[in-house]
Design a protein around this motif. Structure first.
Motif, PDB file in Angstrom:
ATOM      1  N   PRO A  44       0.782  -1.242   0.000  1.00  0.00           N
ATOM      2  CA  PRO A  44       0.000   0.000   0.000  1.00  0.00           C
ATOM      3  C   PRO A  44       0.812   1.290   0.000  1.00  0.00           C
ATOM      4  CG  PRO A  44      -1.043  -1.603   1.419  1.00  0.00           C
ATOM      5  CD  PRO A  44       0.247  -2.229   0.966  1.00  0.00           C
ATOM      6  N   SER A  45       1.863   1.364   0.812  1.00  0.00           N
ATOM      7  CA  SER A  45       2.656   2.601   0.861  1.00  0.00           C
ATOM      8  C   SER A  45       3.331   2.881  -0.477  1.00  0.00           C
ATOM      9  CB  SER A  45       3.710   2.517   1.972  1.00  0.00           C
ATOM     10  OG  SER A  45       4.565   1.402   1.769  1.00  0.00           O
ATOM     11  N   GLU A  46       3.824   1.837  -1.133  1.00  0.00           N
ATOM     12  CA  GLU A  46       4.456   2.000  -2.444  1.00  0.00           C
ATOM     13  C   GLU A  46       3.408   2.330  -3.504  1.00  0.00           C
ATOM     14  OE1 GLU A  46       8.296  -0.330  -3.508  1.00  0.00           O
ATOM     15  OE2 GLU A  46       6.912  -1.764  -2.609  1.00  0.00           O
ATOM     16  N   ALA A  47       2.274   1.672  -3.437  1.00  0.00           N
ATOM     17  CA  ALA A  47       1.203   1.934  -4.405  1.00  0.00           C
ATOM     18  C   ALA A  47       0.745   3.384  -4.309  1.00  0.00           C
ATOM     19  CB  ALA A  47       0.026   0.996  -4.154  1.00  0.00           C
ATOM     20  N   PHE A  48       0.717   3.909  -3.098  1.00  0.00           N
ATOM     21  CA  PHE A  48       0.309   5.303  -2.887  1.00  0.00           C
ATOM     22  C   PHE A  48       1.268   6.265  -3.583  1.00  0.00           C
ATOM     23  CE2 PHE A  48       0.578   9.269  -0.468  1.00  0.00           C
ATOM     24  CZ  PHE A  48      -0.751   9.683  -0.474  1.00  0.00           C
ATOM     25  N   ARG A  96       3.949   5.530  -5.751  1.00  0.00           N
ATOM     26  CA  ARG A  96       4.450   5.208  -7.085  1.00  0.00           C
ATOM     27  C   ARG A  96       3.356   5.053  -8.142  1.00  0.00           C
ATOM     28  NH1 ARG A  96       8.406   0.192  -6.579  1.00  0.00           N
ATOM     29  NH2 ARG A  96       8.303   0.480  -8.856  1.00  0.00           N
ATOM     30  N   VAL A  97       2.124   4.814  -7.700  1.00  0.00           N
ATOM     31  CA  VAL A  97       1.046   4.562  -8.657  1.00  0.00           C
ATOM     32  C   VAL A  97      -0.047   5.630  -8.595  1.00  0.00           C
ATOM     33  CG1 VAL A  97      -0.757   2.930  -9.366  1.00  0.00           C
ATOM     34  CG2 VAL A  97       1.455   2.071  -8.573  1.00  0.00           C
ATOM     35  N   LEU A  98      -0.503   5.952  -7.393  1.00  0.00           N
ATOM     36  CA  LEU A  98      -1.673   6.810  -7.253  1.00  0.00           C
ATOM     37  C   LEU A  98      -1.339   8.301  -7.134  1.00  0.00           C
ATOM     38  CD1 LEU A  98      -3.703   4.528  -4.812  1.00  0.00           C
ATOM     39  CD2 LEU A  98      -4.138   4.909  -7.252  1.00  0.00           C
TER      40      LEU A  98
END
Length: 225
Positions: free
Chosen positions: A119-123, A125-127
């Motif tokens: 989740p922290s990376e998705a936040f 790097r993605v979102l």
């Protein structure tokens, strides 16, 4: 000596075969809920009010990425934009959102990646990759948020929906969402566990390799015996 070697090889193989299953079964929690927490922590750092975690919005966010899965570009952008009536005519009915409670969606963020990210990376790097998405996340008109994510052929898709609705008044689920049969992915506010699709995809490859190793060791050890 050869027999003892085979015995230890069999023990090692059994351990490796069971490891992916244990990893999947021990993974608790919901990455979509974790993303909502990260979003609210980011807003709190700017002294903005936290957003209500809406299961109705979360389920529709999952519907959004379910529709758009398979449309991840080489630049990790989602090449898909559902028409507005898709929300009321498809997403809401699929989730069991009571149509009279359908509110205003004040913004959305979507993204994809060729591998699963925590989740922290998705936040980061993605979102929320630029000032525009960060500004959208911190918009003062938002009151509610919902997050959905799903894996598809080793690609993963995330969606965040925002609304200016009020708690328990907008995007209300029929029977509190009891009728939702979630088969893939995750959405925030859900009472159901995540399907762990990101772990299962990796486990299949591991199990396949270990299967070949099983046959190889079986042939060697039966020859020795």
């Amino acid at each position: 000596m050869a027999h003892r070697l085979c015995f230890f090889e069999w023990l090692l193989l059994c351990h490796l075969l069971l490891s992916p299953v244990v990893v999947c079964s021990n993974k608790h929690g919901n990455p979509a809920n974790e993303l909502v927490d990260i979003i609210n922590n980011n807003r709190s750092s700017q002294k903005l009010p936290k957003l209500n975690d809406s299961p109705g919005l979360g389920c529709m966010a999952l519907q959004y990425v379910e529709l758009c899965k398979g449309n991840c570009t080489s630049g990790n952008a989602v090449n898909c934009k559902p028409p507005e009536d898709e929300f009321t005519e498809v997403f809401a009915p699929n989730c069991g959102v009571e149509l009279p409670t359908f509110g205003t969606i004040t913004g959305h963020i979507v993204g994809c990646q060729s591998k699963y990210l925590e989740p922290s990376e998705a936040f980061s790097r993605v979102l929320v990759k630029d000032k525009n998405t960060l500004s959208l996340l911190r918009n003062k008109s938002h009151n509610e948020v919902g997050v959905g994510l799903v894996g598809f052929h080793k690609s993963f898709f995330w969606c965040v929906l925002f609304s200016d609705g009020t708690i328990n008044s907008t995007f209300v689920l029929e029977d509190r969402g009891e009728g939702i049969k979630q088969k893939k992915g995750c959405f925030s506010g859900s009472a159901y566990p995540c399907s762990d699709g990101e772990k299962i995809a990796a486990s299949y490859d591991t199990i396949l390799i270990l299967g070949f190793l099983f046959v190889y060791l079986y042939n060697i050890c039966t020859t020795i015996y």
